[in-house]
Write an enzyme that holds these catalytic residues in place. Sequence first.
Site, PDB file in Angstrom:
ATOM      1  N   TYR A 310      31.000  87.285 -43.774  1.00 48.23           N
ATOM      2  CA  TYR A 310      30.089  86.284 -43.198  1.00 48.23           C
ATOM      3  C   TYR A 310      30.730  84.909 -43.259  1.00 48.23           C
ATOM      4  O   TYR A 310      31.235  84.489 -44.303  1.00 48.23           O
ATOM      5  CB  TYR A 310      28.770  86.290 -43.983  1.00 48.23           C
ATOM      6  CG  TYR A 310      27.816  85.156 -43.656  1.00 48.23           C
ATOM      7  CD1 TYR A 310      27.447  84.883 -42.339  1.00 48.23           C
ATOM      8  CD2 TYR A 310      27.278  84.371 -44.666  1.00 48.23           C
ATOM      9  CE1 TYR A 310      26.573  83.852 -42.043  1.00 48.23           C
ATOM     10  CE2 TYR A 310      26.385  83.349 -44.379  1.00 48.23           C
ATOM     11  CZ  TYR A 310      26.031  83.081 -43.072  1.00 48.23           C
ATOM     12  OH  TYR A 310      25.169  82.059 -42.781  1.00 48.23           O
ATOM     13  N   CYS A 311      30.717  84.201 -42.110  1.00 46.77           N
ATOM     14  CA  CYS A 311      31.209  82.826 -42.032  1.00 46.77           C
ATOM     15  C   CYS A 311      32.657  82.756 -42.516  1.00 46.77           C
ATOM     16  O   CYS A 311      33.509  83.478 -42.027  1.00 46.77           O
ATOM     17  CB  CYS A 311      30.271  81.905 -42.824  1.00 46.77           C
ATOM     18  SG  CYS A 311      30.612  80.135 -42.650  1.00 46.77           S
ATOM     19  N   LEU A 312      32.944  81.915 -43.489  1.00 45.49           N
ATOM     20  CA  LEU A 312      34.299  81.795 -44.016  1.00 45.49           C
ATOM     21  C   LEU A 312      34.760  83.101 -44.646  1.00 45.49           C
ATOM     22  O   LEU A 312      35.957  83.435 -44.610  1.00 45.49           O
ATOM     23  CB  LEU A 312      34.339  80.657 -45.037  1.00 45.49           C
ATOM     24  CG  LEU A 312      35.686  80.289 -45.655  1.00 45.49           C
ATOM     25  CD1 LEU A 312      36.732  80.041 -44.591  1.00 45.49           C
ATOM     26  CD2 LEU A 312      35.522  79.058 -46.537  1.00 45.49           C
ATOM     27  N   GLY A 314      34.086  85.955 -43.419  1.00 43.49           N
ATOM     28  CA  GLY A 314      34.542  86.744 -42.286  1.00 43.49           C
ATOM     29  C   GLY A 314      35.938  86.359 -41.835  1.00 43.49           C
ATOM     30  O   GLY A 314      36.738  87.216 -41.435  1.00 43.49           O
ATOM     31  N   LEU A 338      30.290  88.370 -39.201  1.00 44.78           N
ATOM     32  CA  LEU A 338      29.008  87.717 -38.917  1.00 44.78           C
ATOM     33  C   LEU A 338      29.218  86.208 -38.863  1.00 44.78           C
ATOM     34  O   LEU A 338      29.571  85.588 -39.873  1.00 44.78           O
ATOM     35  CB  LEU A 338      27.984  88.054 -40.008  1.00 44.78           C
ATOM     36  CG  LEU A 338      27.762  89.540 -40.308  1.00 44.78           C
ATOM     37  CD1 LEU A 338      26.767  89.698 -41.452  1.00 44.78           C
ATOM     38  CD2 LEU A 338      27.289  90.290 -39.067  1.00 44.78           C
TER      39      LEU A 338
END
Length: 580
Positions: A310-312, A314, A338
Amino acid sequence: MCPQSDAIFPQFKTYDRALRAAGARITRGVSYRVMLEAWAEWAEQLAISPGKQAELVMRAWIESGRFALDLPRAMANEADKRAVKPTEDRRFSSPEWTKWPFNTFAKLHMMSEDWWLEATRHVPGVAQRTQGEMEFLMRQAADMWSPANIPWLNPTILSKTAQSGGVSLLRGMQNWWEDLGRELSGEPPAGAEAFVIGENIVTAPGKVVMRNDLMELIQYAPDTETVFAEPVLIVPAWIMKYYIFDLSPEASLVRWLVARGHTVFIISWKNPSHRDRDVSLDDYRLGGVMAALDAVELILPERKIHACGYCLGGTILAIAAATMAREHDERLASVTLLAAQTDFADAGDLLLFLDERQVALLEDLMWDQGYLDTQQMSAAFNALRSNELIWSKMLKTYILGEREPMTALGAWNSDQTRMPARMHSEYLRGLFLENRLSAGRFAVEGRVIALHDIRVPIFLLATARDHIAPWRSVYKLSLFTDTELTFVLTSGGHNVGIINPPDAGIGSYQIETRQPGQRYTDPESWAAAAMPRDGSWWHAWQRWLASHSKPARVPPPSMGAVGKGLVPLADAPGTYVLTS
C-alpha cells in the site's frame, strides 16, 4: 596551490547547514523561495506580454457586463441560473448562498477566481512547471479569501451564530484553546483518546512471529477450518502505522480476509528516531519485504505468496518484485499494489514544489533531526486539499463551535510516523526527482532492475480522488509491464477508498484485466470503457486472490515456526505500533 576549504574548515559548512536547518524548522520544511521565484517569473513574463494583458482586460469587461445584467435578478432572489454560476463547489452548496446579497458574493468570488487562474495560464515565456506552481498558488489564495471562509460574509455562519446567541463563538474559542494546548504538549487531537490500540481498534487476534530493527511481522490467527494454500503478505507504507488494515472490527480488511480463508501476515514498521538516520531505502526492501518473505517461507515452506503493498509500501514491493524476478526468485504468486506509484512523472500537485531546492532544504532539516517529523509531512499533504482539510475545518471547529466526531480512521490518521533521513532523501531524489524506477535507471545492489521482468499477475488499484497518488499516475504501471494486469479504479480518496468494507454499502469501482501482449489503452479510454460497479472492491480482490490460488484448501498453519527459530514473541498488535 590553494587547498580545498571543506577539508580544512568543515565547521563552516556545518554552521551554514545548521542555519538552514533552523530556518527549515520555522517553515516546517517548506521552501518559500520556490514559490517566490515562481511568482517572480510569472509576473515578469506577464508584464512584457501585452497580448495576454489585453486578453485579461477584455475577459474582465465581458464578465463584469454579464454580472451587471444578472445583478437585478440576484437582488430579487430570482431562481435564474445566470444569477449564480452553476457549480459543484462545496463551498457554496448551502441554500443560503442563493439569496441576496450572498449570491453576489459567491458570484464575484468565482468570477475573480476564474480570472486569476486564467491569468496564470498560457503566459508567453513562462515554463510549464512555473505555470503549474502559479495555478496551485492561486487556488490556495482563492480558498483562503473565499467568502465561505470569511465569517461575516458566510450566511450559514451568520445564521447559526445568531441562533445560538453567540454561544457558538464561545464553543469555538474553547475548541481552539484545547487544540492549541494539545499541539504544544504533543497530545493527539481531541477525541482520539477514545480509540485505544488493542482495546477497540487493532484487535484482530494474532502473534508477532518475527522482529528485527526495522519491523515486526504479525501472523493472524485462522478463522476457518481450512484455508487457501497461498498466504497473503501485506506491506503497509511506513509513513503511517500499519493498522489502517485493522481498524475497528467492522472495518478491518485483515479480519475480512481471514474470515474468507486467507492466511494473512502483515508488517508493522518501527517508528524511526534520530538513531535511525542512516537507514536506507534498500534497508526497507531487505529488512522489511525480503525478511518478511523469508519468515513466511519458513512457516509455510514450498508455498507461493500473494504480496500486497500500500502506498509507499507498494512502491518498495514493486522494487522487491522486480529484483526477485531478476534473480529468478519465484516465491511470489501475485503482486497487489494499492494506491502505489511506480512512475512519478505525473505525481500530481505534490510534485510541483518538489525540486532540487526543496529537497536540499528537507535534507538540511533531516540532517539536523535525523528524520522528517510528522507535522512537517502533514503540512504539505493538507495544502493539497486546503479547502477541505484546513479552511472549512477551521470554520466549523473554531467559528461554529462544531467539532466533528473522531472516527477510527481519523485516529489512525493522527497517529503518524517519522521518516529516516537517508531513506527519505533517496526516495525523493531517486523516485520523485529523477524517476529512475520506470526509466530503467534504478539500481539494486549495483545492478539496474526492470519492472518489465515481473511475470506474476498484478492487481493494481487506484482511488478516484487521490491527491497523493493520482490514479492516472498509478495506472502508468501498465506501460512498464507485460504480465496479466487487473486495474481497478475505486471511488474515494487515498485512505477512504482503500478501507471500504462491503457491509457499509457505499462506494463503487471499475475493473478490467489486460492480458500479456495486449495493446496499451490510455487511462481516459479505459475509464470510459470499464463498466462501473456498485459496492466495495474487496469482493473483487478476494475473488482475484482465490482465482490465482490452488483450488484445494488446506489445514491452517501453526502460529510461527518454533522448530525453525520463529517463536511467537507477543500478541498482536505487537510493540512497534505503540511507539510514538
